[in-house]
Each structure stands twice: as structure tokens, then as C-alpha cells.
Enzyme design. Structure first.
Site, PDB file in Angstrom:
ATOM      1  N   GLY A 239      48.279  24.462  24.563  1.00 40.50           N
ATOM      2  CA  GLY A 239      47.693  24.033  26.095  1.00 40.50           C
ATOM      3  C   GLY A 239      49.681  24.060  26.880  1.00 40.50           C
ATOM      4  N   GLU A 273      48.391  23.870  17.952  1.00 45.72           N
ATOM      5  CA  GLU A 273      47.501  24.997  18.324  1.00 45.72           C
ATOM      6  C   GLU A 273      48.077  25.512  19.897  1.00 45.72           C
ATOM      7  OE1 GLU A 273      43.856  23.669  19.042  1.00 45.72           O
ATOM      8  OE2 GLU A 273      43.238  22.656  16.998  1.00 45.72           O
ATOM      9  N   PRO A 274      49.303  26.040  19.660  1.00 47.30           N
ATOM     10  CA  PRO A 274      49.679  26.472  20.522  1.00 47.30           C
ATOM     11  C   PRO A 274      48.971  28.299  20.796  1.00 47.30           C
ATOM     12  CG  PRO A 274      51.496  27.146  18.839  1.00 47.30           C
ATOM     13  CD  PRO A 274      50.161  25.823  18.658  1.00 47.30           C
ATOM     14  N   ARG A 276      48.948  30.243  24.452  1.00 49.43           N
ATOM     15  CA  ARG A 276      49.774  31.041  25.847  1.00 49.43           C
ATOM     16  C   ARG A 276      51.097  31.267  25.148  1.00 49.43           C
ATOM     17  NH1 ARG A 276      47.573  31.432  30.755  1.00 49.43           N
ATOM     18  NH2 ARG A 276      45.701  30.139  30.171  1.00 49.43           N
ATOM     19  N   ARG A 312      43.298  37.293  34.640  1.00 45.87           N
ATOM     20  CA  ARG A 312      43.276  36.187  34.544  1.00 45.87           C
ATOM     21  C   ARG A 312      43.664  36.257  36.423  1.00 45.87           C
ATOM     22  NH1 ARG A 312      48.162  34.312  34.424  1.00 45.87           N
ATOM     23  NH2 ARG A 312      47.104  32.031  34.009  1.00 45.87           N
ATOM     24  N   TYR A 316      41.164  33.607  37.319  1.00 42.65           N
ATOM     25  CA  TYR A 316      42.186  32.539  37.685  1.00 42.65           C
ATOM     26  C   TYR A 316      43.081  32.690  39.561  1.00 42.65           C
ATOM     27  CZ  TYR A 316      41.779  31.796  32.581  1.00 42.65           C
ATOM     28  OH  TYR A 316      41.112  31.869  31.412  1.00 42.65           O
ATOM     29  N   CYS A 343      35.253  49.007  41.723  1.00 40.79           N
ATOM     30  CA  CYS A 343      34.994  48.996  42.370  1.00 40.79           C
ATOM     31  C   CYS A 343      34.176  47.096  42.863  1.00 40.79           C
ATOM     32  CB  CYS A 343      32.776  48.971  42.168  1.00 40.79           C
ATOM     33  SG  CYS A 343      33.379  51.330  42.327  1.00 40.79           S
ATOM     34  N   GLU A 344      34.948  46.600  42.905  1.00 40.91           N
ATOM     35  CA  GLU A 344      35.328  45.135  43.281  1.00 40.91           C
ATOM     36  C   GLU A 344      36.147  44.420  44.266  1.00 40.91           C
ATOM     37  OE1 GLU A 344      32.818  42.988  42.116  1.00 40.91           O
ATOM     38  OE2 GLU A 344      31.729  43.614  40.445  1.00 40.91           O
ATOM     39  N   TYR A 371      46.008  35.792  26.897  1.00 40.77           N
ATOM     40  CA  TYR A 371      44.626  36.613  27.851  1.00 40.77           C
ATOM     41  C   TYR A 371      44.614  37.125  28.567  1.00 40.77           C
ATOM     42  CZ  TYR A 371      44.706  31.170  25.618  1.00 40.77           C
ATOM     43  OH  TYR A 371      44.511  30.305  24.959  1.00 40.77           O
TER      44      TYR A 371
HETATM   45  C1  PLP Z   1      42.115  27.786  23.487  1.00 40.19           C
HETATM   46  C2  PLP Z   1      42.701  26.921  22.286  1.00 40.19           C
HETATM   47  C3  PLP Z   1      44.366  26.839  22.483  1.00 40.19           C
HETATM   48  C4  PLP Z   1      45.149  27.169  22.982  1.00 40.19           C
HETATM   49  O1  PLP Z   1      45.612  26.964  24.127  1.00 40.19           O
HETATM   50  P1  PLP Z   1      46.979  27.520  25.052  1.00 40.19           P
HETATM   51  O2  PLP Z   1      46.886  27.280  26.384  1.00 40.19           O
HETATM   52  O3  PLP Z   1      46.931  29.211  24.641  1.00 40.19           O
HETATM   53  O4  PLP Z   1      48.077  27.445  24.129  1.00 40.19           O
HETATM   54  C5  PLP Z   1      44.181  26.346  21.436  1.00 40.19           C
HETATM   55  N1  PLP Z   1      43.078  24.948  20.776  1.00 40.19           N
HETATM   56  C6  PLP Z   1      42.286  25.028  21.088  1.00 40.19           C
HETATM   57  C7  PLP Z   1      40.587  24.608  20.627  1.00 40.19           C
HETATM   58  C8  PLP Z   1      41.715  26.170  22.109  1.00 40.19           C
HETATM   59  O5  PLP Z   1      40.438  26.658  22.357  1.00 40.19           O
END
Ligand code: PLP
Length: 415
Positions: A239, A273-274, A276, A312, A316, A343-344, A371
Site C-alpha cells: 500500500g 506485499e508492495p 505499486r 486509472r 479513480y 466512445c465514452e 495498475y
Molecule cells: C493490491 C494488494 C496489495 C498491493 O497494494 P499496493 O498498493 O499496490 O502496494 C497488497 N496486498 C493485497 C492483499 C492486495 O490486495
């Protein structure tokens, strides 16, 4: 830091002028930088040095096989959310023993696939999933290693679509009921409890939600220990944000420095779990200006990339930096909406951008490595873009541009 730089007024990907890559491979085109991917992975790995740890790259950010291969070669683990992503990891040479499987709707087939492959851990997100996992593992004569992904009910202060750690989100198990679930799991023959996980959202720009979530999770770890349920690892999720505009993202080192006082003495292996933060600014989307239209009130630059290539902005309302690949003094600076051919009305890449451009110019959408391609579709029967990976002065095609035959593969006319 990334390896896309202007040299003599020309955007380069590592040592190669982006205009040359676009001439050879056409547009729209995703261009990735191997050195940038490696740099970002190492930033996480080094930030956690001294702790037993595993950096599990979140595959959904960019799942190109060559991207996964690049990270697998550095020893990365992977966070997957589907059976398809598991197969990609294995195809790319990733180690199943370093895979964590997240997601709220794992099917029995996906669970079987993952048990067969021998993944490290299932991040369980509901009671029904726990039951399915137990039953499936027992049928296969195996035990499934699990962590519960708990929802700590903290506000990640990010876009609502990418906030996942609040009570009203669909993700994880409620931290208040997690203890009872752990107790149930401990009594299941097909289940081996090994950890605990949380992931509160994406594009986080502040460390405090991470710390709040961690405090709540650590309190739960203590309550579990009091019940005799001991864990081997703690997964702090992904995240971390990146800079699209004027954001000031937290560097992996700062993030780790803030968390480590709470982690260092736990005796648990630390997973993160990175997605992005590793892939985001390791990629750009290159597009060509097809034409310019409008009047004094409103000007549009119509480009050959669209929302099907990069969702994106549409999904978003994300602001992404759009720059000319070659800085030119011939064109006048004007304000444009940069839009695709779809066409949007929602098909735009950028609005109200000051650009000095003309028809046929190349533009680059920066920080499109995460993404980007993974959210691409064939809407309007547009073949998906090609992807190339630059490595120093080499350019490798890592996914060929789709053809019409690719578009209709699997479709059949009636007899
Ligand atoms: C999408 C996701 C991530 C990665 O999130 P980033 O914002 O890309 O770092 C990590 N863990 C889980 C469970 C996710 O669904």
C-alpha cells in the site's frame, strides 16, 4: 527514483531514447525499466535487513512474466489474488514456497492449484473460506498453511475505491471476531496456522494508518498467544504510495524505520506485499497525438492510447503526469484535455494540461507501471498495447501487440 530521464531534451528509458522505442514498436506502448524495478525491490529488501523477512510483490500491480521473472531472480516472494496469478508466478520462475494467496473469493479449483503447488500461505478472508480450505486440504491429504487477513478498521485516508481496511470494506475478517476464528482453525485437521496479515489500502502517503493497524494486529497476536496460538509470521501488507503529481510518498526506508520498533523484538518473520511502490514508476505509457481539435474555449489532444489501455484516470479520477517525449519549442503552450478514441466521455488520460504539442508528437504518461496494463481491456475492439522492457541499452519485447486474431480467439459464429 526511476530510470526515465530527459537527456538533451529527449525522454530516455535507461539508455534508450523513448522516441526510438516507439518508432520500432509502435504506440500505444508500455515501456518498463528493469533497473527501476530492481531498485524498488531492493529498497524494501534493504529496509527490512536484519529482520527475518520476505518481500512479496503484489502481482496484480503488473503481472507481465518478465516483470515477475526480474523480481523472482532477486529472490522475491509474491502476493497473488487468483489462480491465474499463481500460474504466472510459476511460469516466470517464481518460488511457490514464497507465495501468499490473498483475496476474498478463492474458488475450490484455485485452492487445489495452490495446495498442489505448495504455496507458503493462504491469507484467509472469511469463515466460509476457512471451511472450504480445510475440507479441500483434507481431501488432498494435505494441510493448508494459513494466516487470517484481519480488517483492523483503520482509515487509510486514500481514495475510497482503494481503501480496504475499514469495517465497511469487503476485505479481511473483522478483527473483533478473528480470535474465535483462529480458535476454530486451530481445531481443524486440514489447517495449519502460521501467521496473521493485514492490508489496509493502496496509495498511502502517511505512515500513521500503518502504525494504527499494526497496534491493533499486535494486540490480537498477544491475545492469541494467551490462548496458546503462536504464529510464525506477521504480514504488514502493501500500500505504500508513489508520486503521480505533488504527493510526497513515504520511502520504504522511512516506512520500515517507523514500524521497526514494533517489529524488531517480536521474533516473527515479517512479510510485506508492495505492488505499486515497486512497479509504479518503473513504467510509462507512450502514446502518439492523432490530432488536435477544439476552439478557444476547449482544446482536445486526441491520442492513440485510451481508457482501455490505462483505466486509472477514468476509474479513480487519477491525475497522471503527461509529458512530451521530445521537448519542442516549435509548438505553442496550450491547455488540452488529453483524450483517447473510445466512445465514452470518461475516456480521458488528463484534463486541463499545459502542453506544447502538435499532431504526431509522442507523449509519455509517467508512473504507469502499476495498475496500467493489468487493468487493460479490449473495449471498442482495441487490441491491447505491446509491452517492452528496457535493460540498459537493450529493449526486449515482453508482450507482443495484440492482433485482430487475438481479439476474436475463442469466439465462434453460429452454424
Ligand atoms: C493490491 C494488494 C496489495 C498491493 O497494494 P499496493 O498498493 O499496490 O502496494 C497488497 N496486498 C493485497 C492483499 C492486495 O490486495
Amino acid at each position: 527514483m526511476d530510470h526515465f530521464e530527459f537527456r538533451h531534451g529527449e525522454l530516455h528509458a535507461e539508455d534508450v531514447p523513448v522516441s526510438r522505442i516507439a518508432e520500432t514498436h509502435g504506440t500505444p506502448l508500455y515501456v518498463y525499466s528493469r533497473a527501476t524495478l530492481e531498485r524498488h525491490y531492493r529498497a524494501f529488501d534493504e529496509a527490512l535487513a536484519g529482520l527475518d523477512h520476505l518481500v512479496c510483490y503484489a502481482v496484480k500491480a503488473n503481472s507481465n512474466l518478465a516483470v515477475l521473472q526480474t523480481l523472482a531472480r532477486l529472490g522475491a516472494g509474491f502476493d497473488i489474488v487468483s489462480g491465474g496469478e499463481l500460474q504466472r508466478v510459476l511460469r516466470a520462475g517464481g518460488d511457490a514456497g514464497k507465495v501468499v494467496f490473498s483475496g476474498i473469493g478463492k474458488s475450490e479449483d484455485e485452492i487445489r492449484l495452490a495446495l498442489d503447488a505448495g504455496i507458503y500461505c493462504f491469507n484467509v478472508e472469511s469463515e466460509y473460506e476457512l471451511e472450504l480450505l480445510d475440507a479441500t486440504a483434507r481431501l488432498m491429504g494435505k494441510r493448508a498453511r494459513i494466516a487470517f487477513r484481519v480488517n483492523p478498521d483503520v482509515d487509510a485516508r486514500t481514495h475510497p475505491y482503494i481503501s480496504t481496511g475499514l469495517k465497511n470494506n469487503k476485505f479481511g475478517v473483522d478483527i473483533a471476531t478473528a480470535e474465535a476464528l483462529y480458535q476454530r482453525a486451530a481445531e481443524m485437521a486440514g489447517i495449519e496456522i502460521i501467521g496473521i496479515a493485514n492490508h489496509i489500502g493502496s496509495q498511502l502517503l502517511d505512515v500513521s494508518p500503518f502504525l494504527d493497524a499494526l497496534d491493533r494486529v499486535l494486540a490480537l497476536v498477544q491475545r492469541l498467544a494467551a490462548r496458546g496460538i503462536t504464529l510464525r509470521h506477521l504480514d504488514v501488507g502493501g500500500g505504500l504510495g508513489v508520486r503521480y503529481h505533488e504527493e510526497k510518498p513515504i520511502a520504504p526506508r522511512e516506512w520500515a524505520t517507523a514500524l521497526r520498533p514494533k517489529l524488531d523484538s517480536l521474533g516473527l518473520k515479517i512479510l510485506t506485499e508492495p505492488g505499486r511502490a515497486i512497479a509504479g514508476n518503473a513504467g510509462i505509457l507512450v502514446t502518439r497525438v492523432l490530432g488536435i481539435k477544439g476552439n478557444e474555449a476547449k482544446r482536445f489532444a486526441i491520442v492513440d492510447a485510451a481508457m482501455n489501455d490505462l483505466l486509472r484516470p477514468t476509474l479513480y479520477q487519477a491525475w497522471m503526469n503527461i509529458v512530451p517525449v521530445i521537448e519542442s519549442s516549435d509548438s505553442a503552450l496550450q491547455t488540452y484535455d488529453v483524450v483517447g478514441p473510445i466512445c465514452e466521455s470518461g475516456d480521458w488520460l488528463g484534463r486541463d494540461r499545459e502542453l506544447a504539442i502538435a499532431t504526431d508528437d509522442l507523449l509519455a504518461v509517467r508512473t504507469a507501471g502499476a495498475y496500467g496494463f493489468t487493468m487493460a481491456s479490449n473495449y471498442n475492439s482495441r487490441p491491447r498495447a505491446a509491452e517492452v522492457m528496457v535493460d540498459g541499452s537493450d529493449v526486449h519485447v515482453v508482450r507482443a501487440r495484440e492482433s485482430f486474431d487475438d481479439l476474436v480467439r475463442g469466439e465462434r459464429l453460429l452454424p
